[in-house]
Design a protein around this motif. Sequence first.
Motif, PDB file in Angstrom:
ATOM      1  N   ILE A 220       0.813  -1.237   0.016  1.00 55.04           N
ATOM      2  CA  ILE A 220      -0.044   0.052  -0.012  1.00 55.04           C
ATOM      3  C   ILE A 220       0.876   1.175  -0.116  1.00 55.04           C
ATOM      4  O   ILE A 220       2.118   1.192   0.452  1.00 55.04           O
ATOM      5  N   VAL A 329      -5.960   4.777   6.135  1.00 55.39           N
ATOM      6  CA  VAL A 329      -6.346   3.469   5.533  1.00 55.39           C
ATOM      7  C   VAL A 329      -6.857   2.554   6.752  1.00 55.39           C
ATOM      8  O   VAL A 329      -6.311   2.282   7.639  1.00 55.39           O
ATOM      9  N   VAL A 378      -9.146   0.324   1.393  1.00 56.18           N
ATOM     10  CA  VAL A 378      -7.923  -0.128   1.147  1.00 56.18           C
ATOM     11  C   VAL A 378      -7.619   0.102  -0.589  1.00 56.18           C
ATOM     12  O   VAL A 378      -6.899   0.501  -1.372  1.00 56.18           O
ATOM     13  N   VAL A 383      -4.304   4.461  -2.280  1.00 57.90           N
ATOM     14  CA  VAL A 383      -3.648   3.645  -1.536  1.00 57.90           C
ATOM     15  C   VAL A 383      -2.897   2.389  -2.330  1.00 57.90           C
ATOM     16  O   VAL A 383      -1.952   1.899  -1.784  1.00 57.90           O
TER      17      VAL A 383
END
Length: 385
Positions: A220, A329, A378, A383
């Motif tokens: 990520i 996130v 996510v 991300v």
Amino acid sequence: MNRTRVAVIGAGVVGAACARELSLAGFDVLVVDRGRPAGGTTSHGEGNLLVSDKGPGAELRLAQLSARLWPRIIADLDPRAATATEFDPKGGIVVATTEAGAHALKAFAAEQVEAGVRVDPLSTVDLVAAEPALTREVTAAVRYPEDAQVQPAAATLALLGSALAHGARLRIDTEVTGAVVRGGRITGVRVPGEVLDTDVVVNAAGPWAGEVSARLGAPIAVRPRRGEVLVTTPMPGVVRHKVYDADYVGAVGSGGGELQTSAVVESTRGGTVLIGSSRRRVGFDDAIVPDVLTAIAAKALRLFPSLANAAVMRAYGGFRPYVDDHLPVLGEDPRVENLWHATGHEGAGIGLSVGTARLLCELLTGASLSMPVEEFTVDRPAVLA
């Protein structure tokens, strides 16, 4: 009865808050940290619990949830641990020093009021009474009574201590090096010399969450953004609230990698004054740069000229977990089942930690959510690396 095993990676404030919530909910929690609790970003923060710097939207709603939770959690802690957190609902004051800044501050505050934030405009007389040492060159000022502060490392240890008291376990000096994935589902994390079997993994590694996620096979885009703080010798009573210039909100929301500074000044229970703030993207370069400290000090002096005679006893810096769209996130990774992320709070992680932990627990247990979480997922462009 077999309990769901959860490995929380990271013993900073977000990881500690998650461990506490999950332990209270009956999960079998193991916290794993490559160093010591509160040893990374958490110990390099100011301990702010703010709603004042967030415009209407998902992050503000998370801040409001957290602001409601913090006093309840403090009240539930062991009394000695609660005292050690130095929880102080002292409120914050935001000021403008130009006409353009006053217009922007008033407009921003009006939007926050519509979103349910308590905002008290301050007259010149009220402002002088609240902060006698503040510059008189102020064009507008508002007080945010919901802003508060904790001692960040102590608050983290208190949350973690509560988790341990409810059955959680802690592994320090243990670095996660990889994952065991079977059939698209994570079933364990690799650490030096062994595999820790688990049913769920929570990546709460702060600015290192990007690196950890890559090791777990699902990268990520969380990157470090550095900030510095100056600390004076004790000056009790000189600064009574968290006080910052209205341009701080713009610095928080900027995505630029170049140096940005704004005046943020507040005191601690011990009387020291914390002076910030800066933001710059330099990777994990932890060098203290004198020019950055000079820029921070110059802006602070515009708000509190009397600080010119203050003795600075130390300076420190840390890394904030930065995401391009400036939102945390939070949620399960769409690529690896049972891998969850709780990171990306940038400079607001201490304040947002308890709300994040509550939402994570609600998601894992299927309980009704305290607020919508769609904007934190996510699988959004900012991300997925």
